[in-house]
Every structure is written in structure tokens, then in C-alpha cells.
Design a protein around this motif. Structure first.
Motif, mmCIF file in Angstrom:
data_model
loop_
_atom_site.group_PDB
_atom_site.id
_atom_site.type_symbol
_atom_site.label_atom_id
_atom_site.label_comp_id
_atom_site.label_asym_id
_atom_site.label_seq_id
_atom_site.Cartn_x
_atom_site.Cartn_y
_atom_site.Cartn_z
ATOM 1 N N SER B 48 -22.556 -16.048 69.027
ATOM 2 C CA SER B 48 -22.317 -14.516 68.585
ATOM 3 C C SER B 48 -22.838 -13.603 69.732
ATOM 4 O O SER B 48 -22.208 -12.395 69.842
ATOM 5 N N SER B 94 -29.605 -15.758 68.875
ATOM 6 C CA SER B 94 -29.284 -14.615 68.005
ATOM 7 C C SER B 94 -30.147 -14.705 66.795
ATOM 8 O O SER B 94 -29.842 -14.490 65.872
ATOM 9 N N SER B 162 -19.648 -20.598 62.674
ATOM 10 C CA SER B 162 -19.559 -19.328 63.194
ATOM 11 C C SER B 162 -20.948 -18.912 63.017
ATOM 12 O O SER B 162 -21.701 -18.893 62.151
ATOM 13 N N THR B 164 -21.907 -15.477 62.711
ATOM 14 C CA THR B 164 -22.151 -14.616 61.487
ATOM 15 C C THR B 164 -22.209 -15.128 60.306
ATOM 16 O O THR B 164 -23.108 -14.870 59.506
ATOM 17 N N SER B 206 -19.695 -8.120 60.825
ATOM 18 C CA SER B 206 -20.539 -7.386 61.871
ATOM 19 C C SER B 206 -20.552 -5.727 61.466
ATOM 20 O O SER B 206 -19.327 -5.182 61.152
#
Lengths: 284, 281
Positions: B48, B94, B162, B164, B206
Motif C-alpha cells: 500500500s 501500513s 490487497s 486496502t 482509499s
């Protein structure tokens, strides 16, 4: 034969084998990467497992096998009748000027990149299904429609070639017996050309089952087992396509293992086609 | 059989072309390898953070052409491990550091907000975190259950792996799973496009990518805005950290200072992140 005469033959042989070695390399690589995972999970659990959640170590691809088979079947049901009608029209009814306009147009259809088909499907077909039929629009039906259009050129051109290749006495004989044009087509020409038409359908299936990009965009990619043609689904190809970017470790192996299953399915399909073709030839 | 001179010449030319082709390919591949620059700073970690680090590195390398930066993905955990073992100079994470990791040097370069988005025409403007979770586990399956029009909810999520998605899972889902019936898309852009197209859809992207095609839902009456991310009232956020084994020096220090400078922050803000200056012990 002089030595210099042999060189081109040898060189071409080496190059021909390098194409074959690419196939061997790819196959070996896929198997080396994928087999350890299948061995760990178990063949039965991998193929018939209902749950796919790589982050929790669940690797079952049965919903995706069902997804692949159902979009392919849908594409065949929608695409084959249209393609056959088109091939019959082109060979038996169309005047030369019309034929010369339609044939390049169909070839152009084959030249459209799959991402364009997918984008068109997403912008045009998906909202149409969502607004007029129901469900989220991203569905097996949307995938089948897009794939049906994508396999048209393959099926039309091969069926057309096999109809054109029939010896003229077939037509002449039928007409001489007093058959009408339609009776000639469905009583004589179609049965005589069926091996070619079958090959066309199977090649179309191969194209449909292997297509990835267009299907990712319109199928919704949900991992649950679909219960109707309006449900989203995931195919074997899109499972690899959508998850490969961040896959690591076991997850990556599982994607290669998905590739093995896809490869085996396509090999079975090709063998069935070969067998069917050979049997038809023997019958004659 | 004696071939005419012209025919054998054609064959010779053909063979020559075929034989030289692999040589050309090999030579050009080798020379391409030669041109790969030697990496001076190695970054590894969260996929990310990676795209933002790449933009920063690109900008930094045009300012200091003699320094090159090599960026690898692999995930936050892999990045932190790489820093601990010394295979990377800077780890990208992240998530906040935990356990042993807190002994490392770290700095927060920015915060990333996650927005839960619906179609602009959807009457639902506000949900609790529990309601979002119940939608994603399919306990709530119709918009009429939460104040919308009667219509089945079309759920969009991101693919396994992913960043996210994993942020959404840890911030919203906790221990429960996202329903397998959720439709999966492989980019923020695809989720946004589909939600903007379907009045019954819900998705998460996002915060920096929210535009007027979609509507960001307020969570527990706190609007999803950059201000609320910066002041900490909007809870669907995750920190983007640069991690190092010891206080960095030399060119690594210079790169981190560039990231935290007004210029670096402007780049990150333009890309949709919310910059804060925190940490930096």
C-alpha cells in the motif's frame, strides 16, 4: 545432398523444437510451483472444496470450476446458433458483394482486444442486465454474452471453410433429386460438414474457457457458488488474473495449482475434440 | 541435383538471418543488464505504501541523480523483518508496530483514510461501524433495513492480498469474514466505477480517491474527510510508516528528510494521503 543444403533444414528443426520447448518449460514450471500445494491440501479437497480464502489457508476451487463451465456453456448456447446461421448465409445465400463486405467485418471482430470487449460489456451490457433483468448486473449472463460475441469469428470462419470445402456433387446431387435449397442445407450439407462444425465449436470453447481480461471485468469475481445466471461468479482464469498481483507463498502456489486444473481441463477438451474428429472421419 | 546459384544464395541469407537473431537478442539482453544501476537505498514492505514511495523516490532521484533507490513490496511484515535482518535500509509499514518491533526507529510519513462509498443517489448517509460489518457479513442484506430504498445490497470488496482489503478487515471486520458472495475487484478505481454505476452498491476505497461519482458514508456521524482523518476523529485510517533498524544516517536520512519536507508532504497530499508529523523519536 551437399552439406550447405542441409543447414536450413537443421536450423529450422532447432527453431521448431524451441517452440515446443517453450511449451514444456511452461508446463514444467506450472507443475513444479503448483503440485506441492495440491499435495498438501489433497486433490479432492482442492478440486471439490467449496471455500477459497487463501489468507486462512482454505483452498477450494469448485465454485470456480463451476463458474468456468457455466460461462463457457452460456457462450456456446448463445454464440453457436448465431455463428452457424451466419456461416450458412455466407456460403449458401449471400451474393458475392454482400459476402465480401461481411467477411472482413467478422475478421475485424476477431481483432478487437479483449479488454475492449470487457470495457464495452461493463459500460453497456452490465447496466442493461441490472436495470432490466435484475441482480447486480455483473453476472454469468454478462460473461456469457461477451464471450459469445468473442467466439463468433472463430466458429463462423471454420464452419464456413468446412461448408465451402464440400464437393460440388453434394449440392448438385441434392438439387437433381428435387430437394429445395433449405432441404439441401439441412439434409445434406450440414451433416456432411459436421466434423468441421464440431471442431469450430470446440475451438470456440477453448477460446471461451481461456479468456481472462474481458471476463474479469464483467463477471463480478465473487468466490461463492453461483445459484443463478444472474449471480456473479469467478472462473479459473480470473482467479489467477485477479489475485496474482499480491500473492506470495502458499497463495501464489495455489494460483499455479489453479493453472494446473485449467491446463488439464483444456487438455481433456482437446482430446475429446481430436477423438470426435477421428471418429467422424472413420465413419465416412 | 545442382541448385542454381540464386537459390542457394537465398537459402544462405535466410539461414544467416535465423542464426543471427538469437545472438542479437542475447546481446541486447546482456547489455540491458549492464545498465541496471546499483541500488544505494533499499526500501521494502507494504504494497500500500509502495506506490507512494515510488513517486517520492522518482522525485528524489531527479534531485540527486547519483543516488538510486530500490523499492520492493512483500507486505508490512516482510518489510519490518527485512529491516531487522538488515536486508533493507527502510521498511514500509501500513500498520503500527507491535511487540518487539517497537524497538525499531520509525516515523509516520502520512495517514491513509478508508472511505466506505455508495451511489450518490443512495439516501443512506450515515452508518455505524457495526452496521458496515453486518453488511459485509451479509447479516444486513437489504438497504431498507438501514433506512434506504427496498433493494438488495450489492457488496464490492478487494481481492485477497490487497493492502486496502487487509486494512478494511482489521479495522472493520475484526475476526469475522467478508461474505464470499461479495463481488471482488482488483483496484480502487474499479470499485469506484462500479459503485458509481449501481444505486444498490457499497464498496470501500482509499479516501484520496473519493470523487463526486460516489458518496463517502459518515461513520458514527463522523464525516469521511481529510480534516477528520488528521484530527483523529475518523477511525477508519491506517498509518504509513518508514521503519529503520537504527536512527538513519547519510543518504537514507536525506531521503526520509525529503519525504517529511514541505515538498515531500505536498507530493503525498496530492496523491490523496493526509500528512501528519508524528513519531520521529
Amino acid at each position: 545432398m551437399r552439406f550447405s543444403e542441409k543447414i536450413p533444414g537443421r536450423v529450422l528443426l532447432v527453431i521448431a523444437f524451441s517452440a515446443l520447448s517453450a511449451l514444456v518449460l511452461i508446463t514444467v514450471f506450472i507443475f513444479v510451483e503448483g503440485v506441492p500445494l495440491i499435495a498438501r491440501v489433497g486433490v479432492f479437497n482442492f478440486i471439490f472444496g467449496m471455500k477459497w480464502a487463501p489468507s486462512q489457508g482454505a483452498f477450494g476451487i469448485f465454485p470456480m470450476i463451476v463458474g468456468s463451465l457455466s460461462v463457457t456453456l452460456g457462450a456456446i448456447i448463445l454464440g453457436v446458433p448465431i455463428a452457424l446461421c451466419c456461416a450458412i448465409f455466407l456460403t449458401e445465400f449471400a451474393p458475392a458483394t454482400v459476402r465480401n463486405a461481411i467477411r472482413p467485418a467478422i475478421q475485424l471482430l476477431a481483432g478487437i482486444p479483449s479488454v475492449v470487449y470487457g470495457f464495452w460489456g461493463l459500460i453497456f451490457v452490465v447496466p442493461l442486465i441490472r436495470n432490466y433483468i435484475g441482480g447486480p448486473g455483473l453476472s454469468i449472463l454478462a460473461g456469457s454474452i461477451i464471450l459469445a460475441i468473442m467466439i463468433l469469428p472463430t466458429i463462423i470462419s471454420i464452419s464456413e471453410v468446412s461448408l465451402l470445402a464440400l464437393p460440388p456433387p453434394y449440392r448438385e446431387g441434392a438439387f437433381a433429386l428435387g430437394a429445395t435449397q433449405w432441404q439441401t442445407i439441412h439434409g445434406v450439407l450440414l451433416p456432411a460438414a459436421r466434423s468441421g462444425i464440431l471442431a469450430a465449436v470446440i475451438l470456440g470453447m477453448g477460446r471461451a474457457i481461456g479468456e481472462t481480461m474481458a471476463v474479469i471485468m464483467v463477471l463480478g469475481n465473487a468466490v461463492a457458488m453461483p445459484s443463478s445466471i444472474l449471480d456473479p461468479a469467478r472462473t479459473l482464469t480470473t482467479n489467477i488474473g485477479i489475485e496474482m498481483a499480491y500473492a506470495a507463498g502458499e497463495h501464489r502456489q495455489a494460483l499455479f495449482a489453479t493453472g494446473i486444473v485449467l491446463l488439464v481441463m483444456i487438455m481433456i477438451l482437446n482430446s475429446v475434440a481430436q477423438y470426435a474428429l477421428r471418429r467422424r472421419q472413420d465413419e465416412r | 541435383m545442382t541448385p542454381g546459384p540464386r537459390k542457394s544464395r537465398t537459402h544462405g541469407t535466410l539461414a544467416l538471418t535465423i542464426l543471427t537473431l538469437p545472438v542479437i537478442v542475447t546481446v541486447s539482453m546482456l547489455s540491458a543488464c549492464d545498465r541496471l544501476p546499483e541500488a544505494n537505498i533499499v526500501l521494502a514492505g507494504s504494497t500500500s505504501v509502495q506506490p507512494f514511495a515510488e513517486i517520492l523516490a522518482e522525485e528524489y532521484m531527479t534531485l540527486y541523480p547519483d543516488i538510486s533507490i530500490d523499492i520492493e513490496g512483500g507486505g508490512s511484515a516482510a518489510g519490518i523483518l527485512a529491516v531487522q535482518s538488515g536486508t533493507a535500509d527502510v521498511g514500509m509499514s501500513s500498520r503500527t508496530l507491535k511487540g518487539d518491533e517497537t524497538k525499531l526507529w520509525w516515523v509516520e510519513i502520512a495517514k491513509d483514510g478508508l472511505a466506505v462509498v455508495v451511489h450518490p443517489d443512495n439516501p443512506v448517509r450515515n452508518l455505524t461501524l457495526d452496521q458496515v460489518r453486518d453488511i459485509y457479513t451479509a447479516i444486513i442484506s437489504d438497504w431498507s433495513q438501514i433506512g434506504g430504498a427496498k433493494s438488495e445490497i450489492h457488496i464490492f470488496t478487494r481481492e485477497e492480498g490487497s493492502g486496502t482489503r487487509s486494512a478494511f478487515e482489521s479495522l472493520v471486520m475484526g475476526k469475522v469474514e467478508i461474505t464470499p458472495r461479495a463481488m471482488v475487484q482488483d483496484s480502487n478505481g474499479a470499485v469506484r466505477q462500479l459503485v458509481s454505476d449501481d444505486a444498490a452498491a457499497i464498496g470501500f476505497i482509499s479516501l484520496g480517491l473519493v470523487n463526486d461519482q460516489v458518496k463517502a458514508i459518515a461513520l458514527g456521524s463522523v464525516a469521511a474527510t481529510r480534516e477528520n482523518v488528521a484530527n483523529g476523529t475518523y477511525t477508519l485510517t491506517r498509518p504509513f510508516l518508514f521503519v529503520a533498524r537504527n536512527e538513519p544516517t547519510g543518504s537514507t536520512r536525506q531521503f526520509i528528510d525529503f519525504t517529511l519536507s514541505a515538498e515531500g508532504r505536498e507530493i503525498l497530499n496530492e496523491e490523496g494521503l493526509v500528512t501528519t508529523v508524528e513519531g520521529r523519536p
